[in-house]
Enzyme design. Sequence first.
Site, short mmCIF file in Angstrom:
data_model
loop_
_atom_site.label_atom_id
_atom_site.label_comp_id
_atom_site.label_asym_id
_atom_site.label_seq_id
_atom_site.Cartn_x
_atom_site.Cartn_y
_atom_site.Cartn_z
N LYS A 64 -38.65 55.30 -44.94
CA LYS A 64 -37.52 56.19 -45.23
C LYS A 64 -36.38 55.40 -45.86
O LYS A 64 -35.80 55.81 -46.88
CB LYS A 64 -37.07 56.83 -43.91
CG LYS A 64 -36.09 57.95 -44.10
CD LYS A 64 -35.62 58.49 -42.75
CE LYS A 64 -36.71 59.25 -42.01
NZ LYS A 64 -36.36 59.57 -40.63
N ARG B 156 -31.11 57.38 -38.03
CA ARG B 156 -32.50 57.83 -38.14
C ARG B 156 -33.45 56.65 -38.08
O ARG B 156 -33.18 55.60 -38.64
CB ARG B 156 -32.73 58.52 -39.49
CG ARG B 156 -31.98 59.80 -39.63
CD ARG B 156 -31.95 60.26 -41.07
NE ARG B 156 -31.15 61.47 -41.20
CZ ARG B 156 -31.64 62.71 -41.14
NH1 ARG B 156 -32.92 62.90 -41.00
NH2 ARG B 156 -30.85 63.74 -41.24
N GLY C 209 -42.09 62.47 -36.44
CA GLY C 209 -41.64 62.93 -35.13
C GLY C 209 -41.89 61.97 -33.99
O GLY C 209 -41.63 62.29 -32.84
N MET D 267 -40.58 58.93 -33.50
CA MET D 267 -39.43 58.16 -33.04
C MET D 267 -38.18 59.03 -33.13
O MET D 267 -38.24 60.18 -33.53
CB MET D 267 -39.32 56.90 -33.86
CG MET D 267 -40.42 55.91 -33.50
SD MET D 267 -40.36 54.45 -34.49
CE MET D 267 -40.58 55.08 -36.10
N ARG E 224 -40.91 61.15 -48.84
CA ARG E 224 -42.03 60.27 -48.49
C ARG E 224 -43.28 60.89 -49.09
O ARG E 224 -43.27 62.07 -49.49
CB ARG E 224 -42.18 60.14 -46.98
CG ARG E 224 -42.44 61.47 -46.31
CD ARG E 224 -42.47 61.34 -44.82
NE ARG E 224 -42.58 62.68 -44.23
CZ ARG E 224 -42.14 63.02 -43.05
NH1 ARG E 224 -41.55 62.15 -42.28
NH2 ARG E 224 -42.30 64.24 -42.59
N HIS F 275 -43.43 71.45 -36.39
CA HIS F 275 -44.12 70.24 -35.92
C HIS F 275 -45.63 70.44 -35.86
O HIS F 275 -46.41 69.64 -36.36
CB HIS F 275 -43.56 69.86 -34.55
CG HIS F 275 -44.28 68.74 -33.89
ND1 HIS F 275 -45.28 68.93 -32.98
CD2 HIS F 275 -44.18 67.40 -34.08
CE1 HIS F 275 -45.75 67.76 -32.60
NE2 HIS F 275 -45.09 66.81 -33.25
N GLU G 165 -85.02 45.20 -39.29
CA GLU G 165 -84.31 45.61 -38.08
C GLU G 165 -84.64 44.70 -36.91
O GLU G 165 -84.33 45.01 -35.76
CB GLU G 165 -84.63 47.08 -37.76
CG GLU G 165 -86.10 47.39 -37.76
CD GLU G 165 -86.44 48.87 -37.67
OE1 GLU G 165 -85.58 49.66 -37.26
OE2 GLU G 165 -87.59 49.21 -37.98
N SER H 220 -84.86 47.41 -46.35
CA SER H 220 -83.85 48.37 -45.93
C SER H 220 -83.39 47.97 -44.53
O SER H 220 -84.20 47.93 -43.59
CB SER H 220 -84.43 49.78 -45.92
OG SER H 220 -83.45 50.68 -45.47
N THR I 99 -79.81 48.94 -39.34
CA THR I 99 -78.78 48.25 -38.55
C THR I 99 -78.59 48.83 -37.15
O THR I 99 -77.90 48.23 -36.35
CB THR I 99 -77.43 48.26 -39.31
OG1 THR I 99 -77.24 49.57 -39.84
CG2 THR I 99 -77.44 47.24 -40.42
N ASN I 100 -79.22 49.96 -36.87
CA ASN I 100 -79.16 50.44 -35.48
C ASN I 100 -79.94 49.48 -34.60
O ASN I 100 -79.44 48.95 -33.61
CB ASN I 100 -79.76 51.85 -35.35
CG ASN I 100 -79.09 52.86 -36.26
OD1 ASN I 100 -77.95 52.68 -36.62
ND2 ASN I 100 -79.83 53.90 -36.63
N ASP I 101 -81.19 49.25 -34.99
CA ASP I 101 -82.00 48.32 -34.21
C ASP I 101 -81.53 46.88 -34.40
O ASP I 101 -81.58 46.08 -33.47
CB ASP I 101 -83.48 48.45 -34.61
CG ASP I 101 -84.15 49.56 -33.84
OD1 ASP I 101 -83.94 49.63 -32.62
OD2 ASP I 101 -84.85 50.38 -34.46
N CYS J 152 -80.02 51.65 -43.92
CA CYS J 152 -80.24 53.04 -43.52
C CYS J 152 -79.85 53.30 -42.08
O CYS J 152 -80.06 54.39 -41.55
CB CYS J 152 -81.68 53.46 -43.78
SG CYS J 152 -82.87 52.50 -42.84
N TYR K 245 -78.08 49.91 -52.33
CA TYR K 245 -77.68 51.25 -51.90
C TYR K 245 -77.36 51.30 -50.42
O TYR K 245 -77.74 50.41 -49.66
CB TYR K 245 -78.78 52.28 -52.22
CG TYR K 245 -80.06 52.10 -51.44
CD1 TYR K 245 -80.20 52.66 -50.18
CD2 TYR K 245 -81.12 51.37 -51.97
CE1 TYR K 245 -81.37 52.49 -49.45
CE2 TYR K 245 -82.30 51.20 -51.25
CZ TYR K 245 -82.41 51.76 -49.99
OH TYR K 245 -83.56 51.59 -49.26
#
Length: 927
Positions: free
Chosen positions: A25, A96, A105, A107, A342, A458, A790, A809, A812-814, A877, A897
């Site tokens: 501000k 302010r 809102g 602060m 803003r 608000h 994996e 591929s 990344t979960n495993d 994947c 990819y």
Amino acid sequence: MSTTKKYVFAFEEGDGKNKKLLGGKGANLCEMTQIGLRVPPGFVISTEACLAYLDDSDRRLPGGVMDEVRAQMKGLEAKTGKSFGGRDNCLLVSVRSGSALSMPGMMDTILNLGLNAETLEGLIAQTGNERFGYDAYRRFVQLFGKVALGVPDHEFDTEFEAAKARAGVKHDVGLSAKDLKEISERFLEVVERVTGKPFPTDPYAQLEIAIKAVFNSWSGKRAVDYRREFHITPDMANGTAVNIVTMVFGNMGDDSATGVGFTRDPGTGENVMFGEYLTNAQGEDVVAGIRTPKPVAAMKEEMPELHRQLLELRNQLETHYKEVQDFEFTIEKGVLYCLQTRNGKMNAVALVRTSVEMEKEGLIDKRQALLRIQPEMLEQLLFPRLDPKAKAKAVAKGLPASPGAASGIAVFDADRAEKLGRGGQKVILVREETKPEDIHGFFASQGILTSRGGKTSHAAVVARGMGKPCVAGAEGIHVDVRLRQAIVGDSVFREGEMITIDGSSGKVYLGEAPMIEAEFTDELVTLLQWADDVARLQVRANADTPDDAARAVKFGAMGIGLCRTERMFNAVDRLPIVVEMIVAESIEERQAALDKLLPIQRSDFKEILKAMAPRPVTVRLLDPPIHEFLPTADQLVDEIEELRHLRDTARGLQVLSDAVDFIARGRGAQPQAQVQHNVDPVLVEEVIQKKEAMLRKVRALFEVNPMLGHRGVRLGLTFPEIYSMQIRAVLEAAAECQREGVEVHPEIMVPQVCTAQELKRVKTYVDAIRHAVETHYGVKVDCKFGTMMEVVRACMRAENLAEEAEFFSFGTNDLTQATFSFSREDAENKFLPMYNEKQILQDNPFEVLDVKGVGRLMELAVGWGRGTRPDMKVGICGEHGGHPASIKFCHRIGLTYVSCSGPRVPIARLAAAHAALTEAASGTQSL
Ligand code: PEP
Ligand code: MG
């Protein structure tokens, strides 16, 4: 502490670009002043002063600050010709808050500072307006009392409501000067009673207390919660600045007004000035929703010249900031002032539309158009809408304050909303009006409904920023927080009852209304096209069925990165055959089941390949342990037990039936089927035997650690006929498509690989089957062969795997599970939340890619793999493939990819563009 450091900057001298120092501000007030907009004179106390103050154990302002403030106040006196604390022509200021990032809102702000009995008298004499004077005074005493002295709101509210009742008025404007005078006196008494001290009268003492109070609000609960929720780190915003601004009054009569504006419509993005104003009012009246404001368009009739000036201001702001602005203005006796500006918070629809339109208008370039939208925001566009065909009947209508629709149980206070929302319930927060302290309730709710306030109240502003649906000012609803119910016409809905709100139309429904999926707008299509043009990463979808594939194409997927074939096995028409395959006692029996599955899988693959054609489709061979398709041992034991009872009962019934017939015959009567015994015990016995065979199989397949057990390629090598069937189904589907003239590019991917030997063996099946299929169909099939990455060992042996695999591929979960040795099934609801809370881990690694560990492995594997096969395609994947920060990392290590669930594809496309654009700006960084 150094006394030479400069902490205070006049609007004419502050650097409008230095938001970290001056807050958003403050920096904007400096900039607006310097580009010649009419801003009331003022100055900024820097965020550095705030931090030094908060650091001081005695909470003293850093040395020299108040001297600088006094000097600046003298400057304001000179500029305005008024005097601070002087009886005649007194100078009043607002105090302010404003940090580097907008925290609407969160602060505190104090208005009309400088008033006391003496200056008030002067103000009244000067304006000749007693009512105005007392109104300003009571507002000041209340705000100062609340913010700076910690007097609870309700203490003032009770007095205020009582005064209104005494005066017999509904709205504040109905109060007379005498009423307001009395209210001010009561408010002063309230302060003295609650704080034990009289209200401070010395204006400089007021100023110092107010500055400290605003600084303190940086570490208040609301602000801290907000920063935590929005991940605002000290790097982004550290401390708040304080802006001291000459007061201008929108409540000086009918030629005065106050309002808020957006340079474009923040709900739709349409290029029209949007906003609301109130004549003869002060800013807080608009924001708090106490009086319902008028749209700015109405100003054209009421104050045509000022409307023209407002339009001019709007144009100046946009041309200068090259961004949609959210500004506040006040008209004091016919003079228009801009009080703040803003960047406007908008929902995703508006962001996308304004990006495309501002680019077309030449205001911004494509790069800016893409970068101004955070990829996650697009998720809003994928929100459901109410199904227009369902013709649900609305019970109330308010203002369409933030678009999108949501259903949930009505909850009447923020604390409960937070509790129930966190507990997994869908909640709609219902209030008369909301206040900043309700923010935690917003986070946990699906949507917000208020019975009072406008589109800039608000509730509306905060909901829009969060992208949550909001209906505001639904005045037909009477909210009774105490009884936890709301009355709408002749209906009532109580807490816990389901309601639906539609923030796009403003309508409210009882019960849960049917929804439909969102559709792509033309602007989104354009924007994502720009994204694809600059991105280096391609974006594919994880899709398991032909329907998923068709949807993924709509979202702009450039292929399928993961088709989990096991998901097809679970369909009702397939599961019995899959079970038959699993419980088979001989190769012949298994083959017979597989022969039934082959045409089904072939037709699935064919449909998926066609839906995606000519994009590549990666089909992963069967991965989970096969016992997952069977019931559990406990379940089977229970069923067998019940079947045995049934068999015995059926046998008993048969004996009884025979006996009854026998007796009937003895009496010379015709035997009649008097006892019903439809259940054939022989049939039951047969079922029991089948279940027992299944139980034996389940027990034989039992593993202590199935996720680390007999699954993926290990299963495929144990039962080669299963993988062979799947490989054949893929290749035959491709050959059939090819014969029909459809260009397809299947890719066969092997899960859970840890050694090149495994790949080599599966490859022999592929080669043999491909040869047979090509000969049979008389076509060449383009099919790549690759592996999931994996398993940690697979990454370490990437160089060797690349000899067999044409693509990698990353699963990344495993891989995350394997790298951390955290069970992906259990970690997230056992210890990970605690780990995050205690900052042992910053993020949930199953959600946000762990760049330092898992990412490191990936980077090494990519390098080693490409060492063997330089043109190797590499993708991801796991769930991280749709997460923007993880996508940035994937871009950085050179993946080809990312693949994620269909609805996240647009987010990933934009994130891929961001990765490319920000890399170009910052240069490539290595880990
Ligand atoms: C993975 O492990 O990342 C993966 C995509 O496979 P799944 O989630 O099916 O194990
Ligand atoms: Mg996996």
